[in-house]
Design an enzyme around this catalytic site. Structure first.
Site, PDB file in Angstrom:
ATOM      1  N   TYR A  10      -2.431   0.263  10.139  1.00 45.45           N
ATOM      2  CA  TYR A  10      -2.597  -0.348   8.816  1.00 45.45           C
ATOM      3  C   TYR A  10      -1.302  -0.238   8.018  1.00 45.45           C
ATOM      4  CZ  TYR A  10      -4.035  -0.883   3.955  1.00 45.45           C
ATOM      5  OH  TYR A  10      -4.123  -1.277   2.640  1.00 45.45           O
ATOM      6  N   SER A  59       0.829  -1.207   0.000  1.00 43.79           N
ATOM      7  CA  SER A  59       0.000   0.000   0.000  1.00 43.79           C
ATOM      8  C   SER A  59       0.862   1.255   0.000  1.00 43.79           C
ATOM      9  CB  SER A  59      -0.888   0.003   1.248  1.00 43.79           C
ATOM     10  OG  SER A  59      -1.507   1.263   1.439  1.00 43.79           O
TER      11      SER A  59
END
Length: 321
Positions: free
Chosen positions: A154, A129
């Site tokens: 995250y 990501s």
């Protein structure tokens, strides 16, 4: 060719499986169908994938026995694309254990089971990501930049996934490629993403929330461009132990302009509520894609105007708005 795709009922996994099936490939899909967002949307994606060449398993990637059994049964697979993960930056503040189980333990389980059972695959392609870049001041973000200061759990789990892949390359000689996705959007997208909730609120006459007073920039990347990148890197013949690549549009869009384009596509003005910066959020994402372009010809083609237009057309049809 036979592909195993984890997260096959997810947004990107669904589009990837759909594309591969349309080309006559065999796809084995794995997903736990969790309720982080609408299970019905995930089930509707799976209905579209129903095909004699599609086999689906409802399983959690952190369940080592379940994954081991699936990989043993499909040990003749040619490719493994690991997209399953617990998504969402803000939700990681509320439920950190879900991220540790799915993103970190799940990465270990997938890599371990692949090493032991999938002898035909040249590499594991997995999702990372753009969040790993954190509050990066230098732009655009390059794969060579330091990514050791995450601003959300995250992001930390996604960086951990890259380190886990690196360790399997070093200790098990298992090749892998990580793809740092930049704000992917499109039809059948995730309802927790801004463009999705914005559309719902605009059409309902409810206010939309723009954080940092709308002064955020995102490298919005249309899902079809991401799928092209995934397939290209999967078929890349160059051998390397472990590499990461940015997959983004290379054209950051200010959130205010993004809303303007969305308003035009929806045919309705938004009621806007301006709010301060949120924990775990970053001001800007901006992908340097020169390495991906050089190594496997990645070149996004879809403008924000075209991509949001396609999304809105689907959105209105799907929700009968």
């Amino acid at each position: 060719m036979k592909y195993i795709i984890t997260g096959a009922a997810g947004f990107i996994g669904f589009h990837l499986a759909k594309k591969l099936l349309s080309e006559g490939n065999e796809v084995v899909g794995i997903d736990n169908l969790n309720d982080y967002y609408s299970v019905k949307l995930k089930e509707d994606r799976l209905k579209i994938l129903e095909n004699k060449n599609f086999t689906f398993y409802k399983a959690d990637i952190s369940d080592s026995k379940a994954i081991d059994d699936i990989f043993k049964k499909h040990s003749d697979a040619n490719y493994l694309i690991h997209l399953a993960a617990q998504a969402g930056v803000r939700y990681s503040l509320e439920n950190p254990i879900a991220y540790a189980n799915s993103n970190m333990l799940g990465q270990v389980v997938i890599f371990d089971a692949a090493f032991r059972n999938l002898k035909n695959i040249p590499q594991i392609v997995y999702a990372s990501s753009s969040s790993v870049y954190g509050h990066q001041e230098k732009t655009p973000f390059s794969e060579q930049d330091r990514v050791d200061k995450p601003v959300s759990l995250y992001a930390a789990t996604k960086k951990s996934c890259e380190l886990i892949a690196e360790s399997f390359a070093a200790t098990h000689n298992l090749n892998s490629t990580g793809l740092r996705f930049f704000t992917v959007y499109g039809e059948y997208g995730r309802p927790d993403m801004a463009y999705f909730s914005f559309s719902d609120n605009i059409l309902s006459g409810k206010p939309i929330k723009l954080f940092n007073d709308g002064n955020l920039r995102r490298d919005f990347t249309y899902v079809d461009d991401i799928i092209s990148g995934i397939i290209s890197v999967t078929h890349r013949t160059k051998k390397s132990k472990h590499e990461v690549f940015n997959l983004g549009n290379n054209k950051p869009v200010e959130l205010k302009y993004f809303v303007e384009v969305l308003e035009n596509a929806l045919g309705k003005k938004a009621v806007i509520e301006y709010l301060p910066m949120q924990k775990g959020d970053v001001y800007q994402t901006y992908a340097d894609i020169s390495l991906a372009e050089k190594e496997f010809g990645f070149k996004p083609k879809t403008s924000i105007e075209e991509g949001l237009g396609k999304f809105v057309k689907w959105y209105k049809e799907y929700f009968k708005r």
